[in-house]
Design a protein around this motif. Sequence first.
Motif, PDB file in Angstrom:
ATOM      1  N   VAL A  74       9.345 -24.697  17.616  1.00 26.30           N
ATOM      2  CA  VAL A  74       8.347 -24.751  16.542  1.00 26.30           C
ATOM      3  C   VAL A  74       7.251 -23.699  16.683  1.00 26.30           C
ATOM      4  N   GLU A  75       7.131 -23.057  17.872  1.00 25.32           N
ATOM      5  CA  GLU A  75       6.034 -22.107  18.031  1.00 25.32           C
ATOM      6  C   GLU A  75       6.418 -20.811  18.748  1.00 25.32           C
ATOM      7  N   GLY A  76       7.638 -20.732  19.268  1.00 28.19           N
ATOM      8  CA  GLY A  76       8.025 -19.575  20.054  1.00 28.19           C
ATOM      9  C   GLY A  76       7.837 -19.843  21.540  1.00 28.19           C
ATOM     10  N   LYS A  77       8.216 -18.875  22.367  1.00 24.57           N
ATOM     11  CA  LYS A  77       8.139 -19.044  23.817  1.00 24.57           C
ATOM     12  C   LYS A  77       6.696 -19.024  24.295  1.00 24.57           C
ATOM     13  N   SER A  78       6.353 -19.986  25.123  1.00 23.22           N
ATOM     14  CA  SER A  78       5.070 -19.939  25.824  1.00 23.22           C
ATOM     15  C   SER A  78       5.365 -19.637  27.292  1.00 23.22           C
ATOM     16  N   ARG A  79       4.394 -19.112  27.982  1.00 27.17           N
ATOM     17  CA  ARG A  79       4.573 -18.682  29.371  1.00 27.17           C
ATOM     18  C   ARG A  79       3.899 -19.666  30.318  1.00 27.17           C
TER      19      ARG A  79
END
Length: 209
Positions: A74-79
């Motif tokens: 829903v938001e893309g890759k987070s690190r």
Amino acid sequence: MKKDTKKDNILDIAHVSFLDMIKVMITMGGAANAKGTLIRNALGAAARMREVDYESFEEYLEAMENTTNPVAMVEGKSRHMGDHVFGLAKCPFGPSINNYTAVFKKLPDGYDDFTSEFNKPSRVTDMYRIGEGAGVSPFCAVHQPMRSAVADKITIGGKKIRIYQLGCKSGSGHKGFADKWIKESGVDREVVDKVLDSHMCCYFLSIEG
């Protein structure tokens, strides 16, 4: 003939319609009602996501990397920045904001009032651990509750997880901090500040029990 490589300045009507729809909601019903509508829509979308269990935190991170993790979907890759603190480099609403301001130069009137309304303590902000200063635009009222609600459908080793919104950064570079959730999560505010130097969003993931 030399090819013109300059990108066409074409306005995406979907982006414009979405931003203007928020403006209309604010104008017609006020910031509080507009906030409620956006949050309900976000929670409704999150409710349709599938439940998933990961055997370990490492498996959760692997799914984040290959974008099969519901949060990443829903938001893309987070690190993962360490100690269960995450940074999201790009706001999922960035293209909408950039497309709109490229033509109209600024966001619609009323957005500041909406953002202030979202940051006010409420039953919803407490339930999903959002706002409380971490909202920097009306889009946070969609993004933050959706992420937390999606996380409510995830377990790691059979244990529920919770997400705490610690801070966010606007396109202009202004940083917003949720001191309430920073304190409750036990994350140092300086850590959040540093994450926001290179990311648009910072949150903490807690594995319950």
